[in-house]
Design a protein around this motif. Sequence first.
Motif, PDB file in Angstrom:
ATOM      1  N   PHE A  61       3.345   8.974 -44.309  1.00  0.00           N
ATOM      2  CA  PHE A  61       3.184  10.230 -43.582  1.00  0.00           C
ATOM      3  C   PHE A  61       3.549  11.418 -44.469  1.00  0.00           C
ATOM      4  O   PHE A  61       2.817  12.412 -44.524  1.00  0.00           O
ATOM      5  CB  PHE A  61       4.049  10.218 -42.320  1.00  0.00           C
ATOM      6  CG  PHE A  61       4.084  11.534 -41.617  1.00  0.00           C
ATOM      7  CD1 PHE A  61       3.037  11.939 -40.815  1.00  0.00           C
ATOM      8  CD2 PHE A  61       5.166  12.392 -41.784  1.00  0.00           C
ATOM      9  CE1 PHE A  61       3.064  13.170 -40.177  1.00  0.00           C
ATOM     10  CE2 PHE A  61       5.199  13.616 -41.148  1.00  0.00           C
ATOM     11  CZ  PHE A  61       4.139  13.999 -40.342  1.00  0.00           C
ATOM     12  N   ALA A  62       4.676  11.325 -45.172  1.00  0.00           N
ATOM     13  CA  ALA A  62       5.142  12.433 -46.016  1.00  0.00           C
ATOM     14  C   ALA A  62       4.110  12.773 -47.086  1.00  0.00           C
ATOM     15  O   ALA A  62       3.794  13.958 -47.302  1.00  0.00           O
ATOM     16  CB  ALA A  62       6.477  12.079 -46.654  1.00  0.00           C
ATOM     17  N   VAL A  63       3.574  11.769 -47.750  1.00  0.00           N
ATOM     18  CA  VAL A  63       2.579  12.007 -48.799  1.00  0.00           C
ATOM     19  C   VAL A  63       1.327  12.658 -48.205  1.00  0.00           C
ATOM     20  O   VAL A  63       0.772  13.608 -48.786  1.00  0.00           O
ATOM     21  CB  VAL A  63       2.233  10.684 -49.527  1.00  0.00           C
ATOM     22  CG1 VAL A  63       1.005  10.843 -50.417  1.00  0.00           C
ATOM     23  CG2 VAL A  63       3.427  10.199 -50.340  1.00  0.00           C
ATOM     24  N   LEU A  64       0.903  12.180 -47.055  1.00  0.00           N
ATOM     25  CA  LEU A  64      -0.291  12.748 -46.422  1.00  0.00           C
ATOM     26  C   LEU A  64      -0.094  14.222 -46.069  1.00  0.00           C
ATOM     27  O   LEU A  64      -0.981  15.047 -46.295  1.00  0.00           O
ATOM     28  CB  LEU A  64      -0.662  11.946 -45.168  1.00  0.00           C
ATOM     29  CG  LEU A  64      -1.224  10.549 -45.424  1.00  0.00           C
ATOM     30  CD1 LEU A  64      -1.323   9.766 -44.112  1.00  0.00           C
ATOM     31  CD2 LEU A  64      -2.574  10.615 -46.116  1.00  0.00           C
ATOM     32  N   VAL A  65       1.074  14.573 -45.534  1.00  0.00           N
ATOM     33  CA  VAL A  65       1.333  15.976 -45.171  1.00  0.00           C
ATOM     34  C   VAL A  65       1.404  16.848 -46.418  1.00  0.00           C
ATOM     35  O   VAL A  65       0.793  17.924 -46.480  1.00  0.00           O
ATOM     36  CB  VAL A  65       2.630  16.109 -44.340  1.00  0.00           C
ATOM     37  CG1 VAL A  65       3.009  17.573 -44.164  1.00  0.00           C
ATOM     38  CG2 VAL A  65       2.461  15.456 -42.984  1.00  0.00           C
ATOM     39  N   VAL A  66       2.131  16.381 -47.419  1.00  0.00           N
ATOM     40  CA  VAL A  66       2.291  17.169 -48.645  1.00  0.00           C
ATOM     41  C   VAL A  66       0.942  17.391 -49.325  1.00  0.00           C
ATOM     42  O   VAL A  66       0.672  18.476 -49.849  1.00  0.00           O
ATOM     43  CB  VAL A  66       3.299  16.481 -49.604  1.00  0.00           C
ATOM     44  CG1 VAL A  66       3.256  17.103 -50.986  1.00  0.00           C
ATOM     45  CG2 VAL A  66       4.703  16.559 -49.026  1.00  0.00           C
ATOM     46  N   GLN A  67       0.075  16.385 -49.284  1.00  0.00           N
ATOM     47  CA  GLN A  67      -1.240  16.509 -49.925  1.00  0.00           C
ATOM     48  C   GLN A  67      -2.263  17.227 -49.038  1.00  0.00           C
ATOM     49  O   GLN A  67      -3.399  17.412 -49.440  1.00  0.00           O
ATOM     50  CB  GLN A  67      -1.759  15.139 -50.330  1.00  0.00           C
ATOM     51  CG  GLN A  67      -0.957  14.516 -51.453  1.00  0.00           C
ATOM     52  CD  GLN A  67      -1.501  13.159 -51.883  1.00  0.00           C
ATOM     53  OE1 GLN A  67      -2.386  12.588 -51.242  1.00  0.00           O
ATOM     54  NE2 GLN A  67      -0.965  12.658 -52.974  1.00  0.00           N
ATOM     55  N   GLY A  68      -1.844  17.619 -47.816  1.00  0.00           N
ATOM     56  CA  GLY A  68      -2.731  18.385 -46.944  1.00  0.00           C
ATOM     57  C   GLY A  68      -3.737  17.554 -46.172  1.00  0.00           C
ATOM     58  O   GLY A  68      -4.710  18.089 -45.647  1.00  0.00           O
ATOM     59  N   HIS A  69      -3.528  16.258 -46.076  1.00  0.00           N
ATOM     60  CA  HIS A  69      -4.414  15.391 -45.295  1.00  0.00           C
ATOM     61  C   HIS A  69      -3.897  15.332 -43.848  1.00  0.00           C
ATOM     62  O   HIS A  69      -3.413  14.302 -43.376  1.00  0.00           O
ATOM     63  CB  HIS A  69      -4.476  13.986 -45.914  1.00  0.00           C
ATOM     64  CG  HIS A  69      -4.959  13.967 -47.326  1.00  0.00           C
ATOM     65  ND1 HIS A  69      -6.253  14.306 -47.675  1.00  0.00           N
ATOM     66  CD2 HIS A  69      -4.326  13.661 -48.480  1.00  0.00           C
ATOM     67  CE1 HIS A  69      -6.399  14.203 -48.981  1.00  0.00           C
ATOM     68  NE2 HIS A  69      -5.242  13.819 -49.502  1.00  0.00           N
ATOM     69  N   ASP A  70      -4.024  16.465 -43.172  1.00  0.00           N
ATOM     70  CA  ASP A  70      -3.403  16.625 -41.855  1.00  0.00           C
ATOM     71  C   ASP A  70      -3.927  15.649 -40.804  1.00  0.00           C
ATOM     72  O   ASP A  70      -3.154  15.127 -39.997  1.00  0.00           O
ATOM     73  CB  ASP A  70      -3.570  18.063 -41.362  1.00  0.00           C
ATOM     74  CG  ASP A  70      -2.785  19.051 -42.213  1.00  0.00           C
ATOM     75  OD1 ASP A  70      -2.001  18.608 -43.070  1.00  0.00           O
ATOM     76  OD2 ASP A  70      -2.956  20.258 -42.007  1.00  0.00           O
ATOM     77  N   LEU A  71      -5.238  15.402 -40.774  1.00  0.00           N
ATOM     78  CA  LEU A  71      -5.775  14.483 -39.767  1.00  0.00           C
ATOM     79  C   LEU A  71      -5.226  13.068 -39.949  1.00  0.00           C
ATOM     80  O   LEU A  71      -4.854  12.410 -38.975  1.00  0.00           O
ATOM     81  CB  LEU A  71      -7.300  14.471 -39.802  1.00  0.00           C
ATOM     82  CG  LEU A  71      -7.978  15.686 -39.178  1.00  0.00           C
ATOM     83  CD1 LEU A  71      -9.492  15.603 -39.333  1.00  0.00           C
ATOM     84  CD2 LEU A  71      -7.607  15.820 -37.713  1.00  0.00           C
ATOM     85  N   TRP A  72      -5.157  12.617 -41.196  1.00  0.00           N
ATOM     86  CA  TRP A  72      -4.603  11.286 -41.459  1.00  0.00           C
ATOM     87  C   TRP A  72      -3.118  11.263 -41.109  1.00  0.00           C
ATOM     88  O   TRP A  72      -2.614  10.297 -40.538  1.00  0.00           O
ATOM     89  CB  TRP A  72      -4.810  10.879 -42.918  1.00  0.00           C
ATOM     90  CG  TRP A  72      -6.224  10.466 -43.200  1.00  0.00           C
ATOM     91  CD1 TRP A  72      -7.181  11.204 -43.848  1.00  0.00           C
ATOM     92  CD2 TRP A  72      -6.858   9.249 -42.813  1.00  0.00           C
ATOM     93  NE1 TRP A  72      -8.358  10.512 -43.892  1.00  0.00           N
ATOM     94  CE2 TRP A  72      -8.182   9.297 -43.267  1.00  0.00           C
ATOM     95  CE3 TRP A  72      -6.421   8.123 -42.122  1.00  0.00           C
ATOM     96  CZ2 TRP A  72      -9.084   8.254 -43.062  1.00  0.00           C
ATOM     97  CZ3 TRP A  72      -7.327   7.082 -41.928  1.00  0.00           C
ATOM     98  CH2 TRP A  72      -8.633   7.153 -42.389  1.00  0.00           C
ATOM     99  N   ALA A  73      -2.409  12.339 -41.444  1.00  0.00           N
ATOM    100  CA  ALA A  73      -0.984  12.420 -41.129  1.00  0.00           C
ATOM    101  C   ALA A  73      -0.764  12.376 -39.623  1.00  0.00           C
ATOM    102  O   ALA A  73       0.140  11.692 -39.134  1.00  0.00           O
ATOM    103  CB  ALA A  73      -0.374  13.696 -41.720  1.00  0.00           C
ATOM    104  N   LEU A  74      -1.612  13.088 -38.871  1.00  0.00           N
ATOM    105  CA  LEU A  74      -1.516  13.065 -37.413  1.00  0.00           C
ATOM    106  C   LEU A  74      -1.782  11.661 -36.872  1.00  0.00           C
ATOM    107  O   LEU A  74      -1.128  11.211 -35.931  1.00  0.00           O
ATOM    108  CB  LEU A  74      -2.496  14.058 -36.787  1.00  0.00           C
ATOM    109  CG  LEU A  74      -2.117  15.533 -36.940  1.00  0.00           C
ATOM    110  CD1 LEU A  74      -3.281  16.428 -36.523  1.00  0.00           C
ATOM    111  CD2 LEU A  74      -0.878  15.852 -36.133  1.00  0.00           C
ATOM    112  N   GLY A  75      -2.724  10.969 -37.496  1.00  0.00           N
ATOM    113  CA  GLY A  75      -3.013   9.592 -37.094  1.00  0.00           C
ATOM    114  C   GLY A  75      -1.812   8.679 -37.314  1.00  0.00           C
ATOM    115  O   GLY A  75      -1.468   7.857 -36.446  1.00  0.00           O
ATOM    116  N   VAL A  76      -1.155   8.827 -38.460  1.00  0.00           N
ATOM    117  CA  VAL A  76       0.037   8.024 -38.754  1.00  0.00           C
ATOM    118  C   VAL A  76       1.148   8.358 -37.765  1.00  0.00           C
ATOM    119  O   VAL A  76       1.838   7.467 -37.250  1.00  0.00           O
ATOM    120  CB  VAL A  76       0.509   8.236 -40.213  1.00  0.00           C
ATOM    121  CG1 VAL A  76       1.886   7.639 -40.443  1.00  0.00           C
ATOM    122  CG2 VAL A  76      -0.498   7.640 -41.187  1.00  0.00           C
TER     123      VAL A  76
END
Length: 194
Positions: A30-45
């Motif tokens: 989740f942290a990597v996804l948010v930092v890299q700006g992959h918000d939809l994937w982060a929301l999914g996680v």
Amino acid sequence: MESGDQHVSTRVLTVPNVISLLRLALVPVFAVLVVQGHDLWALGVLAFSGVTDWLDGVLARRLDQVSKLGQVLDPAADRLFILVTLVTLAWRDVVPLWLLGLIVARDVLLLVLLPLLTRHGYGPLPVNFVGKAATFALLYAFPLLLIAEAPGVLGDVSQVLGWAFAWWGVGLYWYSGVLYVVQTRQLLVGEVRR
């Protein structure tokens, strides 16, 4: 040992514990996804994590697999997800640093209680209903605040709802912290009186 009417075992390998470990493993993802700006994937996680948080508790009770390890793992995973989510959202300037400070200060307060409890033969205090409600509110606030970054009506509505959940969550989080302090005091004062 009993937790209400539920037997609490010392087993380590249980279905709910495996689910909690999976949730812990998702924290860095989740942290990597948010930092890299992959918000939809982060929301999914984050959504998947919320479902597994609910599922491990239900399965623990239904399968009679409530365990001492699970009673520590589940709230630890919740707190770690909250902390990492706040840190990454603060890093992205989605939430202010003072919000991160409020949450961390409450958790530091509870960490200070642990050595006191341990020294007197008590383990971590059981999670209370207010603490569960606070976690629920905060785990709803963060995805909404992330969605608030979107332009237009969706972002505007998400911002209002996200901050409403955040304020309720922080208030309940601190209220539950006060309840834990009171409970610790009662345990220790009761022990002195014996």
